[in-house]
Enzyme design. Structure first.
Site, mmCIF file in Angstrom:
data_model
loop_
_atom_site.group_PDB
_atom_site.id
_atom_site.type_symbol
_atom_site.label_atom_id
_atom_site.label_comp_id
_atom_site.label_asym_id
_atom_site.label_seq_id
_atom_site.Cartn_x
_atom_site.Cartn_y
_atom_site.Cartn_z
ATOM 1 C CG ASN A 7 38.054 46.990 75.910
ATOM 2 O OD1 ASN A 7 38.911 47.729 76.388
ATOM 3 N ND2 ASN A 7 37.724 45.834 76.454
ATOM 4 C CE LYS A 9 39.960 43.284 74.812
ATOM 5 N NZ LYS A 9 39.841 41.867 74.529
ATOM 6 C CG HIS A 92 36.529 42.583 79.454
ATOM 7 N ND1 HIS A 92 37.411 41.558 79.226
ATOM 8 C CD2 HIS A 92 36.153 43.049 78.239
ATOM 9 C CE1 HIS A 92 37.563 41.417 77.917
ATOM 10 N NE2 HIS A 92 36.808 42.297 77.297
ATOM 11 C CD GLU A 94 40.665 40.691 77.771
ATOM 12 O OE1 GLU A 94 40.857 41.901 77.956
ATOM 13 O OE2 GLU A 94 40.438 40.214 76.638
ATOM 14 C CD GLU A 164 33.280 41.668 75.436
ATOM 15 O OE1 GLU A 164 33.441 42.420 74.477
ATOM 16 O OE2 GLU A 164 34.157 41.467 76.301
ATOM 17 N N GLY A 170 39.242 37.512 71.058
ATOM 18 C CA GLY A 170 40.629 37.382 70.600
ATOM 19 C C GLY A 170 40.906 36.134 69.780
ATOM 20 C CB SER A 210 36.484 37.532 67.012
ATOM 21 O OG SER A 210 37.544 37.018 67.793
HETATM 22 P P1 13P Z 1 38.339 41.119 70.431
HETATM 23 O O1 13P Z 1 37.478 41.981 69.533
HETATM 24 O O2 13P Z 1 39.796 41.365 70.269
HETATM 25 O O3 13P Z 1 37.952 39.669 70.315
HETATM 26 O O4 13P Z 1 38.003 41.560 71.935
HETATM 27 C C1 13P Z 1 36.683 41.651 72.328
HETATM 28 C C2 13P Z 1 36.617 42.243 73.665
HETATM 29 O O5 13P Z 1 37.090 41.674 74.631
HETATM 30 C C3 13P Z 1 36.023 43.579 73.787
HETATM 31 O O6 13P Z 1 35.844 43.945 75.103
#
Ligand code: 13P
Length: 251
Positions: A7, A9, A92, A94, A164, A170, A210
């Protein structure tokens, strides 16, 4: 078969995206990674560009509009995505956090995806508050019951789930194997109670938060983990290739 999804982003220019997939395609074509299903979820604008360069991995969309068409500036509909992808990420954290996406809205998005023969990659996971309070399993159950469990087994036949935990995304440190195991087993049991064991065994439950080359093997060795949804570590060819290599080396 392990699902390995990058992903991206809101990262990578067109040049960077093209350079990444050129290296990834070479890597996949010169090795035989037949135990992994590799996908990239780039920003929308790169989908047509990457679609024309690629045949060694799948493309996934990061989002979809809840509307079918019309005066919705900045939105992209399921019918538009259909030319490039089979799967779309929905739910997600976010999007829930920065764009106020509620379970009610996510239900509508999934409905639109299914009407367009697209498959959701449905993300769920608890906040740090729910984790610390100890009611995180209830929190997760509500997220699933209010969205995906309103659909029939038939409608969900190609869905992927991704746990997640918001506090791990992150942060640089993933949930540990006990935490991952507890939630993945809980979710599979919930699905089994509603849809039966035949279906529950088949539904892929990915972990995200992560993931990196240091924790890939331990996470993927957990019995109810069927793949990874990777953010930061999927932006570098070296890290992403290492993760694929590790995933493919597991039984
Ligand atoms: P990270 O791997 O940067 O923690 O992000 C995970 C994520 O949100 C995947 O959709």
């Amino acid at each position: 078969m392990k699902h390995i999804i990058a992903n991206w982003k809101m990262n990578k220019t067109k040049e960077e995206a093209l350079s990444f997939v050129q290296k990834l395609s070479f890597f996949l074509e010169t090795n035989n990674y037949n135990k992994c299903n590799i996908s990239i979820a780039p920003p929308f604008v790169h989908l047509p560009v990457l679609y024309n360069t690629n045949n060694s991995f799948n493309l996934i969309a990061q989002n979809v509009s809840v509307e079918n068409f019309g005066a919705f500036t900045g939105e992209v509909s399921a019918a538009m995505l259909k030319d490039y992808v089979k799967h779309v990420i929905v739910g997600h954290s976010e999007r829930r956090k920065y764009f106020n996406e509620t379970n009610e809205l996510l239900y509508k998005k999934i409905k639109i995806l299914l009407e367009n023969s697209l498959c959701p990659v449905f993300c769920f996971g608890e906040s740090i508050h729910a984790r610390n309070k100890g009611d995180y399993l209830d929190f997760i159950e509500r997220q699933l019951e209010d969205v995906i469990m309103l659909f029939s087994q038939n409608e969900l036949s190609n869905i992927l789930l991704a746990y997640e935990p918001v506090w791990a995304i992150g942060s640089g440190s993933s949930a540990n194997e006990l935490q991952i195991n507890e939630v993945h087993t809980f979710v599979r049991d919930l699905i089994e109670k509603k849809y039966g064991s035949m279906y529950a065994e088949k539904i892929p439950i990915l972990y995200g938060g992560s993931c990196n080359s240091d924790n890939t093997s331990i996470i993927l060795r957990q019995p109810n983990v069927d793949g990874l949804l990777i953010g930061g570590a999927s932006l570098s060819n070296d890290h992403f290739h290492q993760i694929i290599q590790l995933a493919n080396s597991l039984d």
